[in-house]
Design a protein around this motif. Structure first.
Motif, PDB file in Angstrom:
ATOM      1  N   VAL A 163      -7.756 -31.257  10.979  1.00 11.87           N
ATOM      2  CA  VAL A 163      -9.072 -30.786  11.414  1.00 11.87           C
ATOM      3  C   VAL A 163      -9.225 -29.299  11.124  1.00 11.87           C
ATOM      4  N   ALA A 200     -10.769 -35.882  13.541  1.00  9.70           N
ATOM      5  CA  ALA A 200     -10.870 -35.747  14.999  1.00  9.70           C
ATOM      6  C   ALA A 200     -10.884 -37.133  15.657  1.00  9.70           C
ATOM      7  N   THR A 224      -4.342 -32.502  14.296  1.00 10.02           N
ATOM      8  CA  THR A 224      -4.948 -31.220  14.670  1.00 10.02           C
ATOM      9  C   THR A 224      -4.997 -30.272  13.482  1.00 10.02           C
TER      10      THR A 224
END
Length: 473
Positions: free
Chosen positions: A346, A446, A343
């Motif tokens: 990204v 992702a 996460t």
């Protein structure tokens, strides 16, 4: 074929989670003891990881000095820098067979010999050819270290410490890269090459005082040596009978299966572990780490931020966050940290993409340096806490000992190929579109999150035998 499949199915049914009930409770009680020999053995092994980092960090601070002293063109120095990765790929291909044939300690000795030879050749080099030969040799040693160190540490560590101790592999790598960058700016390039011999000297000396991997000894049928090594690691007063029985039973079960070859890795019983191991290496490398890592200074310069200050902050953050990840991996678990890391990767890519989009379109230029710095720091911090170390941890955990050499070599080769491809294409991608490059990396990261959610199991708190039986049954 039908008879063989029936035999294999019968054997797989016997691969079970061993030591349940009261025996498991006794093993848990014993595992709470952390004898100093485990820590000392890990320290010796991760000197190989530090050597890995010195190889990776050598070229950046020495570029100007080497080119000036030896009269190298930019193309000649670029070959010197990049040939390290080709050496590492060769090392990755051969690392598994060497570790299986000569033992984990034997593989570390082979790797150290290549590194020592390579550094001495670099030290005495008076032209580009010996310089490249030395660099290729250190790359080969680095490729072997990248496989054998996490495997060895995972095989000697108690299950409740395995994650933290294996993560020290990545911590020592980033520490060595940072130290090489700092001292490389004050030491002559030949003297810096000699300092890179220090970790190999410590490793080679330490190998005389630590035991071989008990699981490798068990696989080789050396029962007395296996039990002696396990006793040394767990302490003189520790009761190793249950752990030894678990390991020996699992090895015996695996030996009833047909001998594996490269094609066997893609059969159903191993397909999940191979997919996880190789998939995590793809996620680690194709998300942009080596492009961003190798060209951090250039990224900062294009964004209008001080390359020197930015690189120092980058190096310090990488060491601190990798240490935090090592401290929490056995508490938080591998999968949650991987998801947190993905996460953050990204998010970091999106920050950097926005910064370069603003620069290209001449919008809000005052915000570009801060956004670029934020993006790079979020990216490297996120990578350091999970994606940097955990793929190596999981790779060392999930492959059964009978295929660990071949499967580990394949996963390590994929990792080094990805490292080369990412670093080679980065500048071409930035010339195509600076913000598009980071959008591409964000999309890949992702997809990595999706892969982790779907395919990667949690491995903390389980013995290697329990874990491998569950995945490969």
């Amino acid at each position: 074929m039908a008879i063989r499949e029936n035999v294999e199915d019968g054997v797989r049914k016997n691969i079970r989670e061993p030591l349940v009930g009261e025996h498991k409770e006794q093993l848990v009680h014993e595992s709470k003891r952390h004898p100093w020999m485990v820590y000392f053995t890990t320290f010796v092994a991760v000197c190989g990881s530090y050597e890995f980092g010195t190889c990776a960090g050598y070229s950046s601070p020495t570029q100007d000095a080497i080119r000036k002293d030896l009269g190298l063109s930019l193309a000649e120095f670029s070959l010197f820098g990049s040939i390290l990765t080709f050496g590492a790929m060769i090392g990755a291909i051969t690392s598994g067979p060497i570790a299986d044939c000569f033992g984990r300690k034997g593989a570390m000795r082979v790797s150290s010999a290549f590194c020592v030879t390579g550094w001495l050749v670099i030290y005495f080099s008076e032209g580009p050819v010996p310089l490249d030969i030395g660099r290729l040799a250190t790359g080969y040693g680095m490729g072997v270290f990248s496989y054998v160190v996490p495997v060895f540490v995972a095989e000697i560590a108690p299950k409740e410490l395995r994650g933290a101790l294996t993560t020290l592999n990545q911590f020592m790598i980033v520490a060595a890269v940072s130290v090489s960058f700092v001292i490389g700016n004050v030491l002559p390039w030949r003297i810096l090459a000699l300092t890179c011999l220090i970790p190999t000297a410590v490793l080679l000396l330490g190998l005389f005082f630590i035991p071989e991997s008990p699981r490798w000894l068990a696989k080789r049928g050396r029962r007395k040596d296996f039990e002696a090594a396990l006793q040394i690691l767990r302490g003189e007063d520790a009761d190793i009978s249950l752990e030894a029985e678990e390991i020996q039973d699992y090895i015996t079960t695996l030996e009833q299966l047909p001998k594996s070859n490269l094609l066997e890795l893609f059969q159903r019983r191993y397909l999940r572990s191979v997919t996880i191991g190789i998939g995590l290496m793809v996620c680690q490398q194709f998300g942009g780490i080596n492009g961003i890592c190798f060209y951090t200074s250039s990224i900062y310069e294009q964004a209008g931020f001080s390359p020197t200050l930015g690189t120092i902050i980058y190096a310090c953050l990488q060491i601190v966050v990798t240490g935090i990840g090592a401290a929490f991996i056995d508490k938080a678990g591998r999968k949650p940290l991987l998801l947190l890391s993905g996460t953050g990767l990204v998010a970091g890519c999106i920050f950097a993409a926005v910064a370069f989009y603003l620069k290209v379109n001449q919008i809000g230029l005052a915000a570009v340096p801060a956004l670029a710095l934020t993006g790079i720091l979020v990216y490297i911090g996120s990578f350091s806490i999970g994606m940097g170390a955990i793929p190596w941890v999981v790779m060392s955990e999930i492959f059964p000992v009978n295929i660990k050499g071949q499967a580990g070599s394949m996963a390590t080769l994929v990792n080094w190929f990805g490292a080369w491809l990412c670093s080679y294409t980065f500048n071409f991608l930035m010339n195509w579109s600076s913000y598009g490059t980071f959008i591409l990396y964000a999309a890949i990261n992702a997809l990595a999150i999706l892969f982790i959610v779907v395919a990667v199991p949690e491995t903390k708190g389980k013995s290697l035998e329990q874990l491998q039986a569950a995945i490969n049954s």
